[in-house]
Design a protein around this motif. Structure first.
Motif, mmCIF file in Angstrom:
data_model
loop_
_atom_site.group_PDB
_atom_site.id
_atom_site.type_symbol
_atom_site.label_atom_id
_atom_site.label_comp_id
_atom_site.label_asym_id
_atom_site.label_seq_id
_atom_site.Cartn_x
_atom_site.Cartn_y
_atom_site.Cartn_z
ATOM 1 N N GLU A 181 0.879 -1.182 0.038
ATOM 2 C CA GLU A 181 -0.021 0.178 -0.018
ATOM 3 C C GLU A 181 0.980 1.104 -0.136
ATOM 4 O O GLU A 181 0.700 2.100 -0.640
ATOM 5 N N GLU A 182 1.876 1.258 0.712
ATOM 6 C CA GLU A 182 2.959 2.368 0.777
ATOM 7 C C GLU A 182 3.520 2.684 -0.491
ATOM 8 O O GLU A 182 3.690 3.802 -0.929
ATOM 9 N N PHE A 183 3.994 1.579 -1.111
ATOM 10 C CA PHE A 183 4.465 1.756 -2.465
ATOM 11 C C PHE A 183 3.518 2.331 -3.558
ATOM 12 O O PHE A 183 3.763 3.139 -4.299
ATOM 13 N N LYS A 184 2.288 1.717 -3.413
ATOM 14 C CA LYS A 184 1.239 2.299 -4.496
ATOM 15 C C LYS A 184 0.864 3.688 -4.232
ATOM 16 O O LYS A 184 0.935 4.631 -5.061
ATOM 17 N N GLN A 185 0.910 4.221 -3.071
ATOM 18 C CA GLN A 185 0.750 5.860 -2.704
ATOM 19 C C GLN A 185 1.796 6.505 -3.189
ATOM 20 O O GLN A 185 1.823 7.563 -3.746
ATOM 21 N N THR A 206 12.034 6.393 -3.159
ATOM 22 C CA THR A 206 11.182 5.114 -2.716
ATOM 23 C C THR A 206 11.922 3.922 -2.683
ATOM 24 O O THR A 206 11.769 2.829 -1.981
ATOM 25 N N LEU A 207 12.541 3.709 -3.853
ATOM 26 C CA LEU A 207 13.144 2.382 -4.160
ATOM 27 C C LEU A 207 14.597 2.289 -3.121
ATOM 28 O O LEU A 207 14.645 1.290 -2.537
ATOM 29 N N PHE A 258 -2.456 -1.825 -11.066
ATOM 30 C CA PHE A 258 -2.784 -0.438 -10.655
ATOM 31 C C PHE A 258 -2.523 0.795 -11.348
ATOM 32 O O PHE A 258 -1.133 0.677 -11.810
ATOM 33 N N SER A 259 -3.038 1.611 -11.713
ATOM 34 C CA SER A 259 -2.611 2.547 -12.556
ATOM 35 C C SER A 259 -3.220 4.150 -12.309
ATOM 36 O O SER A 259 -4.304 3.998 -11.724
ATOM 37 N N TRP A 260 -2.367 5.032 -12.512
ATOM 38 C CA TRP A 260 -2.988 6.581 -12.168
ATOM 39 C C TRP A 260 -2.550 7.330 -13.663
ATOM 40 O O TRP A 260 -1.492 7.257 -14.065
ATOM 41 N N SER A 261 -3.607 8.194 -13.846
ATOM 42 C CA SER A 261 -3.300 9.093 -14.913
ATOM 43 C C SER A 261 -2.390 10.248 -14.253
ATOM 44 O O SER A 261 -2.528 10.730 -13.153
ATOM 45 N N ILE A 280 3.749 5.728 -5.794
ATOM 46 C CA ILE A 280 3.464 5.830 -7.246
ATOM 47 C C ILE A 280 2.238 6.985 -7.736
ATOM 48 O O ILE A 280 2.355 7.899 -8.511
ATOM 49 N N LYS A 281 1.329 7.031 -6.842
ATOM 50 C CA LYS A 281 -0.021 7.825 -6.807
ATOM 51 C C LYS A 281 0.589 9.483 -6.936
ATOM 52 O O LYS A 281 0.225 10.080 -7.556
ATOM 53 N N ILE A 282 1.332 9.684 -5.767
ATOM 54 C CA ILE A 282 1.926 10.885 -5.606
ATOM 55 C C ILE A 282 2.891 11.309 -6.940
ATOM 56 O O ILE A 282 2.752 12.440 -7.337
ATOM 57 N N ILE A 283 3.456 10.284 -7.251
ATOM 58 C CA ILE A 283 4.477 10.652 -8.488
ATOM 59 C C ILE A 283 3.518 11.261 -9.889
ATOM 60 O O ILE A 283 3.961 12.242 -10.526
ATOM 61 N N ALA A 284 2.388 10.284 -9.962
ATOM 62 C CA ALA A 284 1.676 10.619 -11.084
ATOM 63 C C ALA A 284 0.946 12.023 -10.911
ATOM 64 O O ALA A 284 0.666 12.778 -11.834
ATOM 65 N N SER A 285 0.484 12.398 -9.720
ATOM 66 C CA SER A 285 0.021 13.575 -9.449
ATOM 67 C C SER A 285 0.961 14.694 -9.813
ATOM 68 O O SER A 285 0.240 15.905 -9.990
ATOM 69 N N ARG A 286 2.065 14.833 -9.813
ATOM 70 C CA ARG A 286 3.098 15.673 -9.902
ATOM 71 C C ARG A 286 3.420 15.739 -11.428
ATOM 72 O O ARG A 286 4.195 16.798 -11.880
ATOM 73 N N GLN A 287 3.244 14.593 -12.237
ATOM 74 C CA GLN A 287 3.738 14.555 -13.626
ATOM 75 C C GLN A 287 2.781 15.040 -14.639
ATOM 76 O O GLN A 287 1.619 14.471 -14.613
#
Length: 320
Positions: A140-144, A197-198, A310-313, A146-153
């Motif tokens: 779950e932490e990893f998904k969150q 994160t990695l 899981f994917s995020w725009s 990636i979601k933050i990265i998507a929100s900024r890109q």
């Protein structure tokens, strides 16, 4: 008058007469566990996974994962038609090559392998990480993250530039890939965003000099030409060799019958023919590098954890 000292009282009981070595009590056998409570150990069969074997041993509670940008190529588009032509030429020159996305099984009970040749959209993956391994509580932490990265890109345009041959880190498979030209800067920025994160999860970063690409075909390599360690100049992606692993015996080897089946159904090659990549670049290079055919929009980031995707725009705003 002086009292006499008290004498010790002698007790007579059955304990005094007990034998020096009492008989041992018979141990009761514990009831056996119900079959529903026993977690089966994964048994791997390369014949079910196109001859591939697991690169990393299975660990209970550990999930293989990787991050990528999906690229869906629909039928009747110029890129789809071009990839079809490229794969036809590749199969002529490398009969042992497998098309990524096509389901192939092999059994001695059938004369021919079953090939799913239905014309459907191809989803290509532009990798942003090596395969990484997460514990259950880290998912779950990893998904969150990636979601933050998507929100900024911000979404961006990219395009292919050429064909190339790449191998995985273990040099067990060779890949026919389309390398990315335009969009390289944005992709490197995504790597930088992923790096903290990695590192926090004690996972390796992507390659220091990345060759961003999508793969469209692969072939198994001869074991005498494969090796361990980091990939060389051609090597780039580290690919999980079958999520179900290999059919191993107790000493870590596969059975002789499985070896014969692999050799029969999934032949290996020392490498792609030296003329394959020059031929493809000469015949199709101009088309794949044109914006009309090889151009694509990158607007989504995805992560596959185990069997779940899981994917995020991308939600960032363009800055003028």
């Amino acid at each position: 008058m002086k009292r006499a000292s008290g004498a010790l009282v002698a007790y007579s009981s059955s304990e005094d007469e007990a034998p020096a070595n009492p008989p041992e009590r018979k141990k009761k056998k514990l009831p056996s566990l119900a079959s529903s409570l026993i977690v089966p150990v994964p048994v791997d069969d390369p014949a079910l996974h196109q001859g591939r074997v697991r690169a990393t041993p299975h660990v209970e509670g550990q999930y293989a994962a990787y991050v990528y940008i999906p690229l869906v190529v629909h039928p009747k588009t110029a890129l789809y038609s071009l990839i079809d032509e490229v794969l036809d030429v590749t199969k002529e020159m490398v009969p042992a090559a497998h098309v990524i996305g096509e389901s192939v099984s092999c059994s001695r009970n059938s004369d021919d392998a079953i090939v799913n040749s239905s014309r459907r959209a191809r989803e290509l993956h532009l990798s942003l990480t090596r395969p990484i391994f997460l514990r259950a509580h880290q998912r779950e932490e990893f998904k969150q993250a990636i979601k933050i990265i998507a929100s900024r890109q911000s979404p961006f345009q990219a395009s292919f530039v050429s064909f190339s041959e790449l191998t995985n880190d273990e040099r067990t498979r060779a890949f026919l890939s389309l390398e990315v030209g335009a969009g390289h800067h944005e992709l490197k920025n995504l790597l930088s965003a992923l790096s903290p994160t990695l590192q926090f999860l004690r996972q390796r970063d992507f390659y220091s000099q990345p060759r961003f690409h999508v793969s469209i075909a692969w072939a198994l390599l001869d074991s005498d030409t494969s090796g361990n360690g980091d990939a060389g100049a051609q090597g780039q992606p580290r690919v999980v060799e079958g999520t179900s692993g290999s059919n191993l015996t107790s000493n870590g080897d596969i059975g002789e019958s499985n070896k014969e089946l692999q050799a029969e159904c999934f032949p290996r090659v020392p490498h792609f023919p030296s003329e394959l990549i020059p031929t493809l670049n000469q015949r199709f290079g101009a088309m794949v590098s044109s914006a009309h055919i090889g151009g694509f929009g990158a607007d989504t980031i995805a992560v596959k954890i185990g069997k779940d995707i899981f994917s995020w725009s991308f939600q960032g705003s363009h800055v003028n």
